[in-house]
Structures are given as structure tokens and as C-alpha cells.
Design a protein around this motif. Sequence first.
Motif, PDB file in Angstrom:
ATOM      1  N   SER A  61       0.793  -1.233   0.000  1.00  0.00           N
ATOM      2  CA  SER A  61       0.000   0.000   0.000  1.00  0.00           C
ATOM      3  C   SER A  61       0.825   1.284   0.000  1.00  0.00           C
ATOM      4  O   SER A  61       0.284   2.344  -0.290  1.00  0.00           O
ATOM      5  CB  SER A  61      -0.934  -0.010   1.213  1.00  0.00           C
ATOM      6  N   SER A  62       2.111   1.229   0.354  1.00  0.00           N
ATOM      7  CA  SER A  62       2.951   2.433   0.386  1.00  0.00           C
ATOM      8  C   SER A  62       4.402   2.013   0.595  1.00  0.00           C
ATOM      9  O   SER A  62       4.682   0.844   0.887  1.00  0.00           O
ATOM     10  CB  SER A  62       2.526   3.358   1.543  1.00  0.00           C
ATOM     11  N   SER A  65       4.675   1.004   4.301  1.00  0.00           N
ATOM     12  CA  SER A  65       4.245  -0.361   4.621  1.00  0.00           C
ATOM     13  C   SER A  65       5.230  -1.371   4.038  1.00  0.00           C
ATOM     14  O   SER A  65       5.478  -2.421   4.643  1.00  0.00           O
ATOM     15  CB  SER A  65       2.807  -0.622   4.168  1.00  0.00           C
ATOM     16  N   SER A 184       8.863   3.026  -2.819  1.00  0.00           N
ATOM     17  CA  SER A 184       7.652   3.847  -2.713  1.00  0.00           C
ATOM     18  C   SER A 184       7.213   4.236  -4.114  1.00  0.00           C
ATOM     19  O   SER A 184       8.049   4.559  -4.958  1.00  0.00           O
ATOM     20  CB  SER A 184       7.966   5.115  -1.913  1.00  0.00           C
ATOM     21  N   TYR A 186       4.833   6.683  -4.236  1.00  0.00           N
ATOM     22  CA  TYR A 186       4.173   7.941  -3.906  1.00  0.00           C
ATOM     23  C   TYR A 186       4.185   8.812  -5.175  1.00  0.00           C
ATOM     24  O   TYR A 186       5.150   8.750  -5.948  1.00  0.00           O
ATOM     25  CB  TYR A 186       4.950   8.602  -2.751  1.00  0.00           C
ATOM     26  N   LYS A 189       7.390  10.295  -6.688  1.00  0.00           N
ATOM     27  CA  LYS A 189       8.582   9.465  -6.840  1.00  0.00           C
ATOM     28  C   LYS A 189       8.880   9.185  -8.328  1.00  0.00           C
ATOM     29  O   LYS A 189       8.046   9.428  -9.192  1.00  0.00           O
ATOM     30  CB  LYS A 189       8.385   8.135  -6.091  1.00  0.00           C
ATOM     31  N   GLY A 195      -1.792   8.012  -6.150  1.00  0.00           N
ATOM     32  CA  GLY A 195      -2.186   7.786  -4.763  1.00  0.00           C
ATOM     33  C   GLY A 195      -1.029   7.070  -4.102  1.00  0.00           C
ATOM     34  O   GLY A 195       0.089   7.099  -4.621  1.00  0.00           O
ATOM     35  N   ASP A 196      -1.287   6.408  -2.988  1.00  0.00           N
ATOM     36  CA  ASP A 196      -0.208   5.696  -2.300  1.00  0.00           C
ATOM     37  C   ASP A 196      -0.034   4.284  -2.843  1.00  0.00           C
ATOM     38  O   ASP A 196      -1.017   3.592  -3.139  1.00  0.00           O
ATOM     39  CB  ASP A 196      -0.514   5.620  -0.791  1.00  0.00           C
ATOM     40  N   GLY A 198       3.403   0.983  -2.989  1.00  0.00           N
ATOM     41  CA  GLY A 198       4.813   0.642  -2.764  1.00  0.00           C
ATOM     42  C   GLY A 198       5.020  -0.832  -3.031  1.00  0.00           C
ATOM     43  O   GLY A 198       4.083  -1.540  -3.430  1.00  0.00           O
ATOM     44  N   GLN A 240      -4.408   1.184  -8.876  1.00  0.00           N
ATOM     45  CA  GLN A 240      -3.035   1.721  -8.815  1.00  0.00           C
ATOM     46  C   GLN A 240      -2.077   0.850  -9.625  1.00  0.00           C
ATOM     47  O   GLN A 240      -1.198   1.368 -10.321  1.00  0.00           O
ATOM     48  CB  GLN A 240      -2.541   1.825  -7.357  1.00  0.00           C
TER      49      GLN A 240
END
Length: 377
Positions: A61-62, A65, A184, A186, A189, A195-196, A198, A240
Motif C-alpha cells: 500500500s505504500s 508499509s 515507494s 508515492y 517518486k 495515490g499511495d 509501494g 493503482q
Amino acid sequence: MPDEPIPLFNLQAQYQSLKPRIHQAALEALDSNQWLLGPQTQQFEAEFAELIGVKHCISCSSGASALQIALLAAGIGPGDEVITTPFTFMATTSSISLTGARFVFADIDPRTYNLDVQDIERKITKNTKAILPVHLYGYPANMEAIMHLANEHGLKVIEDCAQAHLAQADGVCVGGIGTAGAFSFYPSKNLGACGDAGCVTTNDDDVAAKARSLRHCGRAPDKAYEYLWEGSTLRMDEVQAAILRVKLPLLEEWTDARRKAAAWYEEGLAGVPVTLPPTPPAGWSQSFYVYTIRAERRDELMDFLRKRSIGCAVYYPMPLYMQPAYAHLQLDPQDFPHTQKACQEVLSLPMFPEITPQQVQRVCDAIREFYEADATV
Ligand SMILES: Cc1ncc(COP(=O)(O)O)c(C=O)c1O
């Protein structure tokens, strides 16, 4: 007429150039009626792993995480110490604390802003279980020396690759060198979702299996209500993943464009009294998440550039050991002289794949003007 602003990042330029494809990919993912851990996620994982040259990619999720999952999957937990840098983003250390382990800071190398290997060695105790290098600004940490130290002391190495997509040390992409890497996605990046998002990368089958389970509440593979350990809901969603799959084939081209822009900066800033980013040794490459110089009278320079509509920022103005969140640890700033100095002197300049030579030249001219005005006082 006021100058056209030059942003620090330009997420709009990328979005506008890919808009129809991003919309189509997102709509197809929505219409597929598969929300999580479906074909988009699985294909993104395979494609990212292939690009990085690593056996497993576990989307999550990021970046925060991903770090936490990577640490837990590598067996880090209560009672363990993890050596890391204080010159980084909060998620680097919070992810360690969230596993129940304790972070221990080593100072940075003043030239690369990454962990100083000799200071890591000084901080090793009988409780040390891992080293967590951050490839800051996209410049690889000294992985050869870190891996040597880790092997000597039986330590895991978790690479924070949040800023270093496609950066290489000795011809190997970061994220594929240590026990595991954490990326990440993000939005700002080098590879950014809408959105988030990773991922964890690893060549270790057991770490991969545990990471896959941990992001999914600790589930046993293929068993809906059997849990192997306590995990959490830390998955990437299908939308995503679909958007990232539109961008992924362009990452190498974007990274080359960043490297070109860095070369323009190097040329444009020749003779200006600022310190440029380090030049990597042969076989290494940096990914230039940001282009960071060291400058005297940094805050004045930053004001000067902003008045000329030039975006710039400080990563990071306050070291982690001085953050209110860590006041209770009562760490002594004098133990980290290089971090202290870097916080006062670093300045990141506009960097994005679409930046033009003219824009870079305008930034360089403004910096030159700032110091020349100084010389004539
Ligand atoms: C060095 C570093 N580590 C970790 C993270 C955390 O990533 P995310 O924002 O995706 O949680 C970031 C993101 O800003 C970062 O720059």
C-alpha cells in the motif's frame, strides 16, 4: 512580465502526457470487477521484478508499509536493533519501531549523504539484527561495504529504495542487493502512482512468501481464514497497479532524462561555489529523485530562488533525532556532526524528466547571480 514558474517536481506534465492511457487503464481495472490482488497487481509485480532484476516483487500500500513488511518478513522484531540513518524520511525509522525493534542511528558520509560504514560498525552490538541503508536522493549507499559488514556479523540488510528506482551499485539495481528492498510509488517518486503504493523486492523465497502473507493480514496461502502470523491490510489495489503498468515501460527513459538534466546542472553550475552531487564510481548509477547541492547561506539562496519562481526544497531540514516524536530518546546531535551540517546546507533544485535545458540554465544562472552579488559586496 514575471518569469514562468519552474516547479521542483512537475507531476502535471507527466499526467497530461499520459492522461488518455491512465484513464483507460483505470477504467478497465474498475470494469474488471477485481479490486485487490487481481491480474493488474500480479502483472505489475512480474514486470517490476523483471526490470529491477530481482526474483520477487510484492506490491503493497505504500513505501512505509513496504519497509515494515520487509523488516518483519526478514524476522526483525522486539529486542532487535536496526542501524539506520537519521538523515531520511520519518517512515524509515517508524517502520522499524512498528515491528517492535529499536532503531540505532549512525552518522552519514558527508559526500554521499548515505550511511557512513565505519560508524555503522561502531554501533553494532549483540542485539543488532539488521542494517537499513537509505539510497538518499537516488544515490546508492555503499552496498559493497554494508554487505561485507552484514555478512561478517550475520545481519540482515533492508534497503530503503523509496528514492532510488533503477539506481545501480556495481551493475545491480538497488532493491536486489540486500535481504530485501522497499520501494515507494508515492506520486512524486520516480515511478509514481495516482495515490499511495509501494512494494517489497527480494531474491529470498522465504522472505517473499512471508511478505506476501503479511500484507494480507498474515493469511496462509490459498486459505481464506487461516493465519500464519499477525499481518495487516497493506495491499496495493488493482487501479493503482493498472496505472503503474502504464508508467513502468517509461521508467528507463525518464531516468535517462533525469541523468541528462543532472549533466546540464553540472555544466551550468561550473565555477559556482556550491557542492554538486557526488559522481558515482564506474558501474554505479544514480536515479536523481532530486538534484541536491550543498550551499553556503542556503536559506537565503532558497528565498532568492523562490522569488524568481524557482521551486526548491530542503530534504531534510530537521534530522530525525531532533524530531519531537523522538524527544524522549534524548539523543545528542553532537554524535552526528555530518548530519547536522547537511541539514543546514543541502538544497534540492527542480528535477523531473520533462525539464528543459533552458529551465536548468535559468536555475543555474540564478544561483550564479546570487553568489556573484555576494562577491561584489
Ligand atoms: C526515504 C524514504 N523512505 C520511505 C518513504 C515512504 O514512502 P511512502 O510515502 O510511499 O510511504 C519515503 C517517501 O517519501 C522516502 O522518501
